[in-house]
Every structure is written in C-alpha cells, then in structure tokens.
Design a protein around this motif. Structure first.
Motif, PDB file in Angstrom:
ATOM      1  N   GLU A  96       0.821  -1.217   0.000  1.00 23.21           N
ATOM      2  CA  GLU A  96       0.000   0.000   0.000  1.00 23.21           C
ATOM      3  C   GLU A  96       0.852   1.264   0.000  1.00 23.21           C
ATOM      4  O   GLU A  96       0.457   2.293  -0.539  1.00 23.21           O
ATOM      5  CB  GLU A  96      -0.916   0.032   1.231  1.00 23.21           C
ATOM      6  CG  GLU A  96      -1.953  -1.072   1.300  1.00 23.21           C
ATOM      7  CD  GLU A  96      -2.968  -1.004   0.164  1.00 23.21           C
ATOM      8  OE1 GLU A  96      -3.205   0.097  -0.359  1.00 23.21           O
ATOM      9  OE2 GLU A  96      -3.494  -2.085  -0.204  1.00 23.21           O
ATOM     10  N   HIS A  98       4.061   1.751  -1.098  1.00 28.12           N
ATOM     11  CA  HIS A  98       5.197   1.785  -2.019  1.00 28.12           C
ATOM     12  C   HIS A  98       6.503   1.615  -1.223  1.00 28.12           C
ATOM     13  O   HIS A  98       7.453   2.365  -1.382  1.00 28.12           O
ATOM     14  CB  HIS A  98       5.213   3.110  -2.798  1.00 28.12           C
ATOM     15  CG  HIS A  98       6.087   3.090  -4.018  1.00 28.12           C
ATOM     16  ND1 HIS A  98       6.415   1.947  -4.697  1.00 28.12           N
ATOM     17  CD2 HIS A  98       6.712   4.108  -4.688  1.00 28.12           C
ATOM     18  CE1 HIS A  98       7.198   2.261  -5.730  1.00 28.12           C
ATOM     19  NE2 HIS A  98       7.395   3.554  -5.734  1.00 28.12           N
ATOM     20  N   GLY A 170      -6.135  -2.174  -8.131  1.00 28.46           N
ATOM     21  CA  GLY A 170      -6.901  -1.145  -7.439  1.00 28.46           C
ATOM     22  C   GLY A 170      -6.180   0.183  -7.356  1.00 28.46           C
ATOM     23  O   GLY A 170      -4.970   0.249  -7.218  1.00 28.46           O
ATOM     24  N   VAL A 171      -6.923   1.226  -7.433  1.00 27.99           N
ATOM     25  CA  VAL A 171      -6.376   2.557  -7.289  1.00 27.99           C
ATOM     26  C   VAL A 171      -6.408   2.886  -5.807  1.00 27.99           C
ATOM     27  O   VAL A 171      -7.447   2.823  -5.182  1.00 27.99           O
ATOM     28  CB  VAL A 171      -7.211   3.560  -8.092  1.00 27.99           C
ATOM     29  CG1 VAL A 171      -6.760   4.973  -7.820  1.00 27.99           C
ATOM     30  CG2 VAL A 171      -7.098   3.233  -9.566  1.00 27.99           C
ATOM     31  N   VAL A 172      -5.235   3.174  -5.253  1.00 36.64           N
ATOM     32  CA  VAL A 172      -5.217   3.364  -3.808  1.00 36.64           C
ATOM     33  C   VAL A 172      -5.209   4.824  -3.389  1.00 36.64           C
ATOM     34  O   VAL A 172      -5.516   5.150  -2.259  1.00 36.64           O
ATOM     35  CB  VAL A 172      -4.020   2.638  -3.152  1.00 36.64           C
ATOM     36  CG1 VAL A 172      -4.172   1.148  -3.316  1.00 36.64           C
ATOM     37  CG2 VAL A 172      -2.706   3.109  -3.712  1.00 36.64           C
ATOM     38  N   ARG A 173      -4.826   5.712  -4.293  1.00 37.74           N
ATOM     39  CA  ARG A 173      -4.844   7.117  -3.921  1.00 37.74           C
ATOM     40  C   ARG A 173      -5.379   7.924  -5.099  1.00 37.74           C
ATOM     41  O   ARG A 173      -5.307   7.494  -6.232  1.00 37.74           O
ATOM     42  CB  ARG A 173      -3.435   7.603  -3.589  1.00 37.74           C
ATOM     43  CG  ARG A 173      -2.852   6.926  -2.367  1.00 37.74           C
ATOM     44  CD  ARG A 173      -1.646   7.672  -1.888  1.00 37.74           C
ATOM     45  NE  ARG A 173      -0.635   7.723  -2.925  1.00 37.74           N
ATOM     46  CZ  ARG A 173       0.552   8.273  -2.743  1.00 37.74           C
ATOM     47  NH1 ARG A 173       0.851   8.852  -1.596  1.00 37.74           N
ATOM     48  NH2 ARG A 173       1.446   8.294  -3.702  1.00 37.74           N
ATOM     49  N   GLY A 174      -5.850   9.084  -4.791  1.00 33.91           N
ATOM     50  CA  GLY A 174      -6.344   9.939  -5.855  1.00 33.91           C
ATOM     51  C   GLY A 174      -5.212  10.556  -6.643  1.00 33.91           C
ATOM     52  O   GLY A 174      -4.052  10.430  -6.290  1.00 33.91           O
ATOM     53  N   ALA A 175      -5.544  11.216  -7.702  1.00 39.27           N
ATOM     54  CA  ALA A 175      -4.533  11.877  -8.514  1.00 39.27           C
ATOM     55  C   ALA A 175      -3.970  13.047  -7.732  1.00 39.27           C
ATOM     56  O   ALA A 175      -4.650  13.638  -6.902  1.00 39.27           O
ATOM     57  CB  ALA A 175      -5.155  12.378  -9.800  1.00 39.27           C
ATOM     58  N   VAL A 176      -2.726  13.347  -7.991  1.00 40.34           N
ATOM     59  CA  VAL A 176      -2.098  14.493  -7.339  1.00 40.34           C
ATOM     60  C   VAL A 176      -2.360  15.719  -8.188  1.00 40.34           C
ATOM     61  O   VAL A 176      -2.222  15.655  -9.389  1.00 40.34           O
ATOM     62  CB  VAL A 176      -0.591  14.232  -7.176  1.00 40.34           C
ATOM     63  CG1 VAL A 176       0.094  15.503  -6.706  1.00 40.34           C
ATOM     64  CG2 VAL A 176      -0.362  13.118  -6.203  1.00 40.34           C
TER      65      VAL A 176
ATOM     66  N   GLY B  12      -2.077   9.000 -14.272  1.00 39.94           N
ATOM     67  CA  GLY B  12      -2.251  10.046 -13.271  1.00 39.94           C
ATOM     68  C   GLY B  12      -2.713   9.501 -11.932  1.00 39.94           C
ATOM     69  O   GLY B  12      -2.886  10.255 -10.982  1.00 39.94           O
ATOM     70  N   GLN B  13      -2.905   8.193 -11.872  1.00 38.73           N
ATOM     71  CA  GLN B  13      -3.367   7.584 -10.625  1.00 38.73           C
ATOM     72  C   GLN B  13      -2.242   6.763  -9.984  1.00 38.73           C
ATOM     73  O   GLN B  13      -1.459   6.132 -10.677  1.00 38.73           O
ATOM     74  CB  GLN B  13      -4.549   6.633 -10.892  1.00 38.73           C
ATOM     75  CG  GLN B  13      -5.726   7.289 -11.597  1.00 38.73           C
ATOM     76  CD  GLN B  13      -6.457   8.299 -10.740  1.00 38.73           C
ATOM     77  OE1 GLN B  13      -6.271   8.342  -9.524  1.00 38.73           O
ATOM     78  NE2 GLN B  13      -7.288   9.118 -11.363  1.00 38.73           N
ATOM     79  N   SER B  14      -2.241   6.758  -8.663  1.00 35.59           N
ATOM     80  CA  SER B  14      -1.257   5.951  -7.941  1.00 35.59           C
ATOM     81  C   SER B  14      -1.728   4.505  -7.858  1.00 35.59           C
ATOM     82  O   SER B  14      -2.076   3.997  -6.805  1.00 35.59           O
ATOM     83  CB  SER B  14      -1.028   6.531  -6.544  1.00 35.59           C
ATOM     84  OG  SER B  14      -0.394   7.781  -6.656  1.00 35.59           O
ATOM     85  N   ARG B  16      -1.629   0.661  -7.615  1.00 34.40           N
ATOM     86  CA  ARG B  16      -0.725  -0.264  -6.910  1.00 34.40           C
ATOM     87  C   ARG B  16       0.116  -1.049  -7.904  1.00 34.40           C
ATOM     88  O   ARG B  16      -0.345  -1.405  -8.985  1.00 34.40           O
ATOM     89  CB  ARG B  16      -1.545  -1.253  -6.085  1.00 34.40           C
ATOM     90  CG  ARG B  16      -1.905  -0.740  -4.729  1.00 34.40           C
ATOM     91  CD  ARG B  16      -2.243  -1.891  -3.805  1.00 34.40           C
ATOM     92  NE  ARG B  16      -3.331  -2.715  -4.328  1.00 34.40           N
ATOM     93  CZ  ARG B  16      -4.430  -3.011  -3.634  1.00 34.40           C
ATOM     94  NH1 ARG B  16      -4.588  -2.551  -2.417  1.00 34.40           N
ATOM     95  NH2 ARG B  16      -5.362  -3.775  -4.153  1.00 34.40           N
TER      96      ARG B  16
END
Lengths: 176, 782
Positions: A96, A98, A170-176, B12-14, B16
């Motif tokens: 999760e 990195h 899965g996408v774990v965080r939103g875009a920066v 643009g997405q983190s 995994r």
C-alpha cells in the motif's frame, strides 16, 4: 570436508539436509530447501536482506551456520503470511505504501518488522526508525518503508482480515 | 503541441504496483534464484595490488582440487574476444585495451586474473585460495597521490601503455562541435563587476544496488542457442555484447533479465566478469553462473563521481550572470564503461541548466588511473549541477545577495520560452520559475531566515540550501527510438511488450497504465512483458530516465493505433461509422446508442477468425507496433530545498527538512514518481554525508564492506516533501524524464545548506564528503 545431518522445521515443514559444517543457514534455505525469497545482500551481517526468524528471534541467516539451526524452527519470507493466498499486515502495508521498488531488500525488511512488531506492538517513532535502521534499502529512500510500519501497526490493531491474493489493479490514492 | 492530460482512469493515478505481490512474498525471481541442472559456479582470483607485472601464476593446485572443473587465466580466455563495444557508443568510439582477465600485468586492485569453475561456489573459492600468484609491484598511478593534472602529466608511468598517455579524453580537443576558445567571454571577465573563480570537488561514491552483479549462461551447441539470464538493465545490450564478443549471430542468443535488484547505472553495460562467464559456457557447453558477493561489488562493481570542476562566473553589478567558464576533471579509473567513461561532453552541454546567460566556455580532461573503472551512476554527468549550484551560492555570497534572490534574477523566465541555451539546447516547456517559487514557499524560506538568525544567537547551526537543475534525458543514437508492441489476443486481453529493463522502476505497472488508458480497456486486462530478447522488441533498456518519456510515449501511440484498428473491425460488426464508436473498459459501443455494443473479445474473434468478413484491404488481426522517434533531449526540471542542523560539538549534520518541487510533465503514477525522487535524494544524502570509497596512496581500497562504506539508513533520512508542477512535454503523453533527477540535484542542495550553516565560521565548503570530521575541520578552519 565432513558433512553433518541437519533437521529443522522451515515454515512448518520438516527438512532434512546433509551439509558441510561451513554452509550458512542462508545457503541451506536457498539451495537445499529452494526457498529463494531469503536474499543475500552482503554476507557480512550488515544489510539485513537475509533476515529470517529462528526460534522466535530475527537473525541474519548469512551469519548463522546451518548446523547451528539443527532442531530449530525457522520462518522465512515465504512463511510470514498467515495463510496460503493471504498477506501479512507488513506485506500488505509495504504494498500500500510503495515500500519497495526493486524488491531485493524487501523480504529482510518484512521479516524484521514482523518480528519487531510481534515483540513491540506499539513502538515509538524513534523505536521504529532504530529497528528498520538495521536493514539497508537503496531504492526507496526509506520513505515508503517508514510509512508502511505505521500502517502495519494500524492493520494489526484492527486485526483486519488479510485480503485475497488477487491483482485487482486497485487505485489506492487519488490523482495528485 | 502540449497536451495536458488530466488524470484519467489510470494515467495520473497511484495504481498499486503489479510487481509487488511476488516481491513481498519471497516469490521474486532474481538471477541468483534461477537454477539450471548441472550449473557450474565461478569464483575469481582478484589482484591484491594496483599495478604490477604478474611474476608467477600457478593454478595447478586449484585444478587438482576435487570439484574444480576448470581454471582459466587471461591467456586462456582473452583471445576469444572478437569485438567489444557498447551499442550506445558504437564500434568506432575509443576503448581502453579491454580484456576479460588480466594477462601479464594487473592494472587495478580487484582486477580479475583467474577464474575457477567448480561444482559449488564454496569449492570455487577454495580453488581460488590454492592459486599461487606473485607480482612485481609497480608504483600505482592515482589521482589520490598525484592529483588529476599530475596523472595526466605522467608520461612515464602509464595505466595503459597501449594507449600512450594517461589522458583518457579531453574537451574541446578533437570535438568539432565545440569551440577552442571564447574571446567574448574573456572580454566579459576583464570588465565585469564581479568575477569569481572556485573549484568544487566530488569524492568517489558508487551505485551499490542491493543485488550485486550476476549472470547464468548456457551454450547448447546442438540447438545452437546461448541462453543468458543476467542482472542487467538491458537484456538486448548483453545479447549484443555476447554476440560481438563470440562472433555469434545475435539470433542464436536469448537474453533475459528476470527481477533485477537495482542497478542505478552499474548494470547498464556488460562487464568483464559477466562476459568471461559467457566465454566459459561457450567453451564448456555447460551452464555456468557467477553471483558477485558484496565485497566484490564494492571493490569491482564500477565506480563513479570522482571528479572536480573549476568554474569562473561573471555578473554585472546587479547580480545578473554574464558568462560562465568551466573546467572539468574526471578520474575514470582503468577500464571504465562505456567507452572511456568520460561524462564531460554531456556535462558541457547541460551545464547552463535553468540559467539565462549566453557567453560560455567548457573544457575538460579525463584521466585513467590504477583504480576500478568508472561506470554510469544515476545522472553520470551530474557534476555540472553539483558545481553550478554551489557556484551560484558562492557568487551570491560574494556580491551580498541571498541565494534565492540571486536565482530569481538569473533563471530563465516563462516569457523567454522557447529558450535556446548558450550550448544550443532548446527548452520548450521547462518551469524553473514555478518550481523555485513552489519550493521556497513549501520550505518557508523567508520564515526560516528569521528562525536561523535567532538560532545562531543561541549557538545553533542551521542552514538552508537550494539547488535547481534541468534534467535531460538523451534521445540520440540507440537511445532515440524505442518500440512498444500491443496486441489483443483471441481471448480479448492485451499483451504489450517493450525493450525496457525494469530494475525497480515499476515499468510493468506504469506502461500497462498508459496502454489501458489509451486503448480503453481495464488495467487488469493489460500485461507487459519486457527484459527478454525473444519476446520484447529491440530496445536499449532502462536507463537515462527515458522509460516514461520515451517508452511511455511509444506505448500511448501504439495503444491509440490499436484502438483505431479495434474500432474499424467493430464498425463492421456494428454496421456503424468508426467515428461514431468509442471503447471503454473493453466494450465498444455506438455513441448515443449504448445498446449497440461488442466486447473486445468479440472484436478479437472477428479480427483473427473472421478475416473473410473484413473489408477488402484490411489486414486481419489486432497487433500493432509503434517505434517512437524521440527528440535529441527531453527536459524536466526541479528545485530542491534542504534545511540542515549541524551539531557544533561532533560536526554531525542532520537533515531536518527536504523539499522537492519538480515538473516531470504528466505523471503516469504519482506514487512511483515520488518513489523515484525519494530514492535519488537519499542517494545524494548518502553521497554527501556518509558514502566514500577510499583508496590509499598505493591504490589499496579501504572500504570494501558495509562497515566501511556507509549507506544511509532510515535514521539518517528526513521525510521528503513533494511539490508537483505539471507542464506536459510536447511529446506523446506529455511525460518528461525524472528517474535520475533526485540524485543529480540533491548533493548541491545539501552542500549549500551546510555552507549556509557554517557561514559564521567563514568556512570554504567546496569539498565532499561532509562527514563529522570534515565538518569539524571546516569549523576549526583546518
């Protein structure tokens, strides 16, 4: 060179091996047990990549002879997850946060941290840093690893059910 | 045209990482984990002296040892080498007189001179111990003893007698693109309000991937196939090198990089030991492997960073830079890679960085020494930034201006774009102004100055350091064209392949993100294969910060081309106009009529099995290749800001805060971007404060364990703070290079912070490393 019979339990399985007295535990695990998740990063006890748990204590398997482990119970990275297809809290947290890039040092970190948190479930930040300073990583700058320890503590506290071993992308965080 | 790609479903997405599941569970497959039946193991006898004649070399006792299959010396192997050069450099570039094993003489401590092949590494090492070897030792040629110019001037003691000089390379001599002098610059120096000259030293520090070098190779004469698995950044490069060396057609060689445990440049080009393993399997027709141990890796795994740079900078009375003159000196050791190991030509071009000035002159000299050869290390040319950014602070102090204000006055402003540097580079989309202001704001620059003054009153030594750079990823020669193949298989899932060599960069994840986004399929349905010469198109591997910018751009174009094809086939199936179709998550539907749809699996079935029904002239199948043509350079930029505190008693430096504001264009995966930055920055922290590979004045290495060569640990690093400015590049995808920048820019920020903290001492902080002893010496005026 004389050979010795060594019997030990690795990740719950009994292994019987005939080894030279000079053979390290790391080489026994990698060559005789074919458990290659234990990595050799320095072979002089500094980098911690080869860390395994022997009778409850985290040890550097490059500095321990196989014959010294005779009769011991050993847990390697391959046996750190609670069950088949599951991840341990630290494994989950590394993913999760990195906490790894090339992944070579990772098994040693994960085993060390699991053992550390078993003994000290709520360490201070200073204790965390001191503990993980026993392992070397060259890719991450330790940023994700430090975060992963905190997340692992949270996950252990929640006793969260380990997730299924699936790649859901899965996408774990939103875009920066 | 810039294309600012707003964060999409995947790009643009983190997301995994794909790589993680196997790596966190101990199921990675690094070269040492690859086991082929009957494999023989290698141990090398390495020279204990830096320079001398081999007076005696008797391997008979080793050969007689039970379990030893063969022992080779230089005369047994070196004649097998047909040709030895690196693809990026080409066959005509100068090379030191390369050899697999030392023969007749040794030229650096650690040079391999014999090779024991045995049934286990333990026995191979026993064999090494039984080799009887003696040397007529000669005085080593070392910058540690003679200085750079002393080595260059020594015409009697030559590292390579065949070369005829200790000078490995020099600029501008012999470079038709560079001027021999710049009289206009000399006129400026004669009349400018401020002219400052200073020399900045850098010490030897090295890549240190956690996985050392390693290779397993097997020649099967009946299948006529050489199989190689290596810890390499470029499977294609080791295949090409093996083919050249043996005179063997490349199509008889299959090279694979499985999981690779870091490289940082060290694994870019095949080295003598790896090539020796290939020659031995070719002789024995049995699998042979060599896994380097840490002692070998520190001693012999390729060195870096030992160089200095003398700068003269002129400004007008307002502090505006008028011109810069640079002289760069490098120690490239004995057998550097690639070519003669000099990075001066890139340093020369990149030195202007983010600053606006138009008079410039660069010269440089690289010298061979009796030490381990230089290898590429994360931003190999970085001395231009290390020296320039320190010089900016030195000059600012000289004219009594704050270094932040000095930078504000001198950087390229947004309205100057496109900007042509004094070296002829054209910047179109760099943002030094934005990153400088963002970094200054994030670190609270102005507030810090107040805090610092108060701290000084209390005897605390706080300092702040800034550093800026333009990171250029090279796109010339073999680095200028990379290919991505994308195909939809019969089952409707996507297989992409490319010539990268990920060794920690998350390429399996990020390239799949680009393909999924642009093709319009689920990320889970895209798999990337790379690092395998049989399944990947020819490519130069991962290095030079080019994976996102070049391979990522190619991935986008390939995915878009394939999407066009998918829509053409789907249009036949739906009896619609292709321009009315859209694909989302692998389903093609007609705009405004969501009921009219086909799945990608159905389209694939049609494309492969329904060729009869496709329009005349349409090629069946869903399989696209795109090879991109990269610009000469692609640019990103950043500003680093560090705050340090020095313990006045011990001289120990603690990094209290570290801010990076960077612009790498569109980010494919912000988590991965930040991870790359952090890794680079901490390598800079290590290099400046802890790491130092030391030779004594006889060429004996003194730091060949992790007890002597100190890597930073988690206790030595601050929490790194990131700011992102997003200005897309004009290339497909808008991605810019960023893998090396953390390591390029951080040393100067840290040194500048120490210099700032030590201002009250009037100390001249122009050398590294800055360990406690060096800092105490600076405070005491030694």
């Amino acid at each position: 060179m004389s050979e010795h019979v060594v019997e030990l339990t690795v990740n719950g399985q009994t292994h019987l091996a005939k080894v030279e007295g000079r053979k390290t535990l790391a080489d026994l695990l990698r060559e005789d047990c074919r458990l290659t998740g234990t990595h050799l990063g320095c072979e002089h006890g500094v980098c911690g990549a080869c860390t395994v748990i022997v009778d409850g204590a985290a040890v550097r398997s490059c500095l321990m002879l196989a014959v010294q482990a005779d009769g011991s119970e050993v847990t390697t990275i391959e046996g750190i997850a609670p069950g088949n297809g599951e991840l341990s809290s630290v494994q989950q947290a590394f993913r999760e946060c990195h906490g790894l890039q090339c992944g070579f040092c990772t098994p040693g970190f994960i085993v060390s941290i699991e053992s550390f948190l078993d003994a000290n479930p709520h360490p201070s930040q200073e204790e965390i840093l001191e503990n993980i300073s026993g392992n070397l990583c060259r890719c991450t700058g330790y940023q994700g690893i430090i975060k992963a320890v905190s997340l692992a503590i949270e996950l252990r506290d929640k006793a969260a059910a380990p997730p299924e071993l699936v790649d859901d992308g899965g996408v774990v965080r939103g875009a920066v | 045209m810039s294309e600012h790609q707003a964060a999409g479903r995947y790009v643009g997405q983190s997301v995994r990482r794909r790589e993680d599941l196997r790596l966190i569970t101990g199921n990675g497959r690094y070269v040492e984990d690859v086991a082929w039946p009957g494999t023989l193991h290698v141990a090398f006898l390495r020279s204990p002296v830096a320079r001398g004649k081999i007076a005696q070399l008797d391997v008979s006792a080793a050969q007689a040892l039970d379990g030893v299959i063969a022992v080779y010396t230089g005369k047994d192997l070196n004649y097998e080498v047909k040709s030895w050069w690196q693809t990026m450099i080409g066959p005509d570039a100068p090379q030191p007189p390369r050899r697999l094993l030392a023969e007749d003489d040794v030229r650096w401590t650690g040079e391999a001179l014999a090779m024991v092949i045995a049934t286990s590494r333990y026995v191979a090492e026993d064999g090494v111990d039984l080799i009887d070897v003696d040397f007529d030792t000669e005085q080593a040629v070392l910058t540690e003893r003679l200085g750079f110019d002393g080595v260059a001037a020594d015409t009697e003691n030559l590292v390579h007698p065949e070369w005829g000089s200790n000078v490995a390379a020099s600029l501008p001599a012999g470079n038709p693109l560079m001027p021999e002098s710049n009289p206009a610059l000399e006129e400026i120096f004669a009349s400018a309000a401020h002219v400052v000259t200073e020399t900045f030293n850098q010490h030897r520090y090295i890549c240190v991937p956690m996985e050392s070098r390693g290779i397993i190779a097997s020649w099967d004469p009946y299948r006529e196939m050489l199989e190689i698995v290596a810890a390499t950044q470029s499977a294609h490069e080791i295949r090409s090198a093996a083919g050249r060396m043996l005179g063997l057609n490349e199509n008889k060689i299959h090279a694979v990089a499985e999981d690779v445990g870091g490289g940082f440049g060290q694994k870019m080009y095949p080295t003598a030991e790896e090539l020796a393993v290939i020659v031995v399997t070719y002789k024995l027709s049995r699998p042979v492997r060599w896994i380097e141990d840490r002692n070998e890796n520190l001693l012999a795994g390729g060195h870096a960073r030992r160089e200095d740079m003398k700068l003269t900078m002129a400004t007008d009375s307002s502090g505006k830079i008028l011109g810069v003159k640079a002289h760069h000196r490098e120690d490239v050791g004995s057998f550097p890679l690639p070519s003669v190991g000099s990075n001066a030509s890139l340093s020369a071009v990149l030195l202007p960085g983010p600053y606006d000035f138009n008079q410039y002159f660069f010269s440089g000299q690289a010298v061979f020494t009796n030490t381990n050869g230089k290898c590429a290390y994360r931003g190999p040319w970085m001395m231009e930034s290390v020296a320039r950014e320190q010089m900016v602070d030195v000059v600012a102090a000289e004219i009594g201006m704050d270094p932040l204000e000095f930078r504000r006055r001198n950087i390229i402003q947004p309205d100057q774009l496109p900007y042509t540097t004094a070296t002829g580079l054209v910047y179109e989309s760099v943002t030094p102004h934005d990153t400088l202001e963002q970094a200054a704001e994030m670190i609270g620059y102005d507030a810090f100055r107040i805090e610092q003054a108060a701290a000084r009153e209390n005897g605390r030594l706080l300092g702040i350091g800034l550093s800026m750079y333009i990171e250029a990823s090279p796109g010339f020669g073999i680095l200028g064209a990379e290919q991505v193949n994308v195909r939809v298989d019969y089952g409707g899932t996507v297989l992409a392949s490319t010539g990268t060599g990920s060794h920690g960069q998350s390429v399996e994840t990020t390239i799949a993100q680009v393909v999924a986004e642009n093709l319009g399929v689920d990320f889970a349905d895209v798999k990337l294969v790379q690092g395998d010469t049989a399944t990947s198109p020819f490519g130069s591997g991962t290095g030079g910060s080019r994976t996102a910018s070049v391979f990522g751009g190619a991935a986008k174009e390939a995915a878009l081309l394939l999407k066009q094809k998918v829509l053409l086939v789907a249009a036949e199936m739906l009896e619609a106009d292709p321009s009315d179709l859209e694909m989302d998550l692998g389903v093609v539907s007609v705009a405004g009529n969501p009921e009219a749809k086909v799945t990608l699996e159905q389209v694939a079935a049609m494309a492969y099995a329904g060729a009869m029904m496709l329009p005349e002239g349409m090629e069946p199948g869903l399989d696209v290749t795109f090879r991109i043509r990269a610009p000469l350079f692609m640019y990103s930029n950043a500003t680093h800001a560090a705050i340090v505190e020095i313990d006045p008693a011990s001289g120990a430096v603690k990094v209290l805060r570290y801010v990076v504001s960077e612009d790498c264009g569109n980010m494919i995966n912000p988590m991965v971007v930040e991870g790359q930055i952090a890794g680079g920055v901490v390598q800079g922290i290590g290099g400046v404060f802890y790491e130092n590979f030391v030779y004594d004045t006889d060429g004996n290495p003194l730091t060949t364990t992790f007890l002597d060569y100190l890597l930073p640990t988690a206790s030595e690093v601050p929490i790194i703070e990131y700011g992102h400015v997003i200005t897309p590049s004009p290339t497909p995808g808008g991605f810019k290079p960023m893998g090396e920048g953390g390591a390029i820019c951080s040393p100067a920020a840290l040194i500048n912070a120490v210099r700032d903290a030590l201002t009250p001492f009037g100390a001249k902080v122009n050398s590294q490393p800055l360990g406690p002893q060096q800092v105490v010496d600076l405070m005491e005026g030694n």
